[in-house]
Write a protein that holds these residues in place. Structure first.
Motif, PDB file in Angstrom:
ATOM      1  N   THR A  97     143.951  77.555  43.691  1.00 26.63           N
ATOM      2  CA  THR A  97     145.077  77.459  42.764  1.00 26.63           C
ATOM      3  C   THR A  97     145.526  78.830  42.265  1.00 26.63           C
ATOM      4  O   THR A  97     146.460  78.929  41.478  1.00 26.63           O
ATOM      5  CB  THR A  97     144.705  76.590  41.548  1.00 26.63           C
ATOM      6  OG1 THR A  97     143.583  77.189  40.891  1.00 26.63           O
ATOM      7  CG2 THR A  97     144.392  75.161  41.973  1.00 26.63           C
ATOM      8  N   GLY A  98     144.876  79.870  42.727  1.00 26.91           N
ATOM      9  CA  GLY A  98     145.200  81.226  42.291  1.00 26.91           C
ATOM     10  C   GLY A  98     145.565  82.133  43.452  1.00 26.91           C
ATOM     11  O   GLY A  98     146.073  81.677  44.475  1.00 26.91           O
ATOM     12  N   GLN A 119     153.338  84.216  43.709  1.00 31.80           N
ATOM     13  CA  GLN A 119     154.624  84.734  43.221  1.00 31.80           C
ATOM     14  C   GLN A 119     154.481  85.300  41.808  1.00 31.80           C
ATOM     15  O   GLN A 119     155.002  86.371  41.511  1.00 31.80           O
ATOM     16  CB  GLN A 119     155.706  83.651  43.244  1.00 31.80           C
ATOM     17  CG  GLN A 119     157.093  84.178  42.867  1.00 31.80           C
ATOM     18  CD  GLN A 119     157.642  85.185  43.860  1.00 31.80           C
ATOM     19  OE1 GLN A 119     157.802  84.876  45.041  1.00 31.80           O
ATOM     20  NE2 GLN A 119     157.933  86.403  43.408  1.00 31.80           N
ATOM     21  N   ARG A 120     153.756  84.599  40.948  1.00 32.49           N
ATOM     22  CA  ARG A 120     153.562  85.117  39.591  1.00 32.49           C
ATOM     23  C   ARG A 120     152.728  86.390  39.611  1.00 32.49           C
ATOM     24  O   ARG A 120     153.040  87.354  38.908  1.00 32.49           O
ATOM     25  CB  ARG A 120     152.900  84.082  38.684  1.00 32.49           C
ATOM     26  CG  ARG A 120     152.551  84.682  37.316  1.00 32.49           C
ATOM     27  CD  ARG A 120     152.273  83.684  36.229  1.00 32.49           C
ATOM     28  NE  ARG A 120     151.555  84.251  35.104  1.00 32.49           N
ATOM     29  CZ  ARG A 120     152.031  85.136  34.241  1.00 32.49           C
ATOM     30  NH1 ARG A 120     153.262  85.593  34.355  1.00 32.49           N
ATOM     31  NH2 ARG A 120     151.282  85.581  33.243  1.00 32.49           N
ATOM     32  N   ALA A 121     151.674  86.427  40.423  1.00 34.84           N
ATOM     33  CA  ALA A 121     150.839  87.629  40.512  1.00 34.84           C
ATOM     34  C   ALA A 121     151.677  88.816  40.991  1.00 34.84           C
ATOM     35  O   ALA A 121     151.588  89.917  40.427  1.00 34.84           O
ATOM     36  CB  ALA A 121     149.655  87.385  41.453  1.00 34.84           C
ATOM     37  N   PHE A 122     152.494  88.593  42.009  1.00 38.72           N
ATOM     38  CA  PHE A 122     153.364  89.661  42.519  1.00 38.72           C
ATOM     39  C   PHE A 122     154.323  90.123  41.422  1.00 38.72           C
ATOM     40  O   PHE A 122     154.493  91.325  41.190  1.00 38.72           O
ATOM     41  CB  PHE A 122     154.148  89.167  43.737  1.00 38.72           C
ATOM     42  CG  PHE A 122     154.970  90.235  44.403  1.00 38.72           C
ATOM     43  CD1 PHE A 122     154.498  90.915  45.509  1.00 38.72           C
ATOM     44  CD2 PHE A 122     156.233  90.573  43.924  1.00 38.72           C
ATOM     45  CE1 PHE A 122     155.256  91.897  46.128  1.00 38.72           C
ATOM     46  CE2 PHE A 122     156.997  91.553  44.523  1.00 38.72           C
ATOM     47  CZ  PHE A 122     156.507  92.220  45.635  1.00 38.72           C
ATOM     48  N   SER A 151     139.091  94.181  45.442  1.00 41.19           N
ATOM     49  CA  SER A 151     139.530  92.820  45.741  1.00 41.19           C
ATOM     50  C   SER A 151     139.045  91.931  44.611  1.00 41.19           C
ATOM     51  O   SER A 151     137.895  92.047  44.173  1.00 41.19           O
ATOM     52  CB  SER A 151     138.963  92.328  47.068  1.00 41.19           C
ATOM     53  OG  SER A 151     139.506  93.070  48.134  1.00 41.19           O
ATOM     54  N   PHE A 152     139.927  91.061  44.147  1.00 42.54           N
ATOM     55  CA  PHE A 152     139.589  90.174  43.046  1.00 42.54           C
ATOM     56  C   PHE A 152     140.571  89.015  43.068  1.00 42.54           C
ATOM     57  O   PHE A 152     141.575  89.039  43.783  1.00 42.54           O
ATOM     58  CB  PHE A 152     139.650  90.908  41.698  1.00 42.54           C
ATOM     59  CG  PHE A 152     140.942  91.623  41.447  1.00 42.54           C
ATOM     60  CD1 PHE A 152     141.961  91.020  40.713  1.00 42.54           C
ATOM     61  CD2 PHE A 152     141.154  92.909  41.933  1.00 42.54           C
ATOM     62  CE1 PHE A 152     143.162  91.670  40.479  1.00 42.54           C
ATOM     63  CE2 PHE A 152     142.352  93.574  41.704  1.00 42.54           C
ATOM     64  CZ  PHE A 152     143.361  92.958  40.974  1.00 42.54           C
ATOM     65  N   SER A 153     140.278  88.003  42.285  1.00 42.58           N
ATOM     66  CA  SER A 153     141.160  86.836  42.210  1.00 42.58           C
ATOM     67  C   SER A 153     141.725  86.708  40.809  1.00 42.58           C
ATOM     68  O   SER A 153     141.075  87.077  39.827  1.00 42.58           O
ATOM     69  CB  SER A 153     140.402  85.563  42.578  1.00 42.58           C
ATOM     70  OG  SER A 153     140.072  85.579  43.953  1.00 42.58           O
TER      71      SER A 153
END
Length: 155
Positions: free
Chosen positions: A111-112, A20-23, A12-14
């Motif tokens: 924000t992330g 949406q961008r991460a996906f 697990s991390f941020s």
């Protein structure tokens, strides 16, 4: 006889990117962050493709033009969840009769995005389950691969 089931590999991390961008970076951009040394086909790794739908293929293309399946998409729920069937044997070859799962969730976090990763079902490897769990959980396995993803998602 008692059977010991290996624990899933979890991280697990941020990341700084919104969900949406991460996906998108994880799924559509996998070829940009996946380590070129981690492939099964002949030649050099050219692309990693996740087809954007349930039952889509997860595969690689090599510099020779060969396509090698890695698995398929089990859950496609952007931007929240992606579950991929990992169908690589303990000898790093495609095995359509073997399925473990790579599950990733993307949760808004300020924000992330908080990314929760789990490679589960490793007991499918039978007597080689601990060997595979140790390999994919080693510093050169998922931890390094996910760091490459996080670096790109943060950029």
């Amino acid at each position: 006889m008692r059977t010991i089931t290996p624990a899933p590999v979890r991280r697990s991390f941020s990341v700084k990117a919104p969900p949406q961008r991460a996906f998108d970076v994880f799924a559509a951009g996998m070829g940009r962050w996946w380590p070129p040394s981690h492939h099964i086909g002949e030649g050099e790794l050219a692309q990693v493709i996740v087809e954007p739908r349930v039952d889509g293929r997860w595969y690689e293309k090599t510099s020779t033009g060969a396509e090698c399946d890695w698995g398929r998409v089990l859950v496609w729920d952007p931007p929240r969840e992606l579950v991929l069937a990992w169908q690589l044997s303990a000898d790093w070859t495609y095995d359509p009769d073997l399925t473990t799962e790579v599950a990733v969730t993307f949760t808004p976090d300020g924000t992330g995005t908080r990314v929760d990763f789990e490679h589960r079902g490793l007991e499918a490897y039978g007597q080689r389950a601990d060997e595979v769990a140790n390999s994919v959980g080693s510093p050169g396995g998922w931890p390094a691969i996910l760091q490459s993803f996080a670096t790109l998602a943060d950029s």
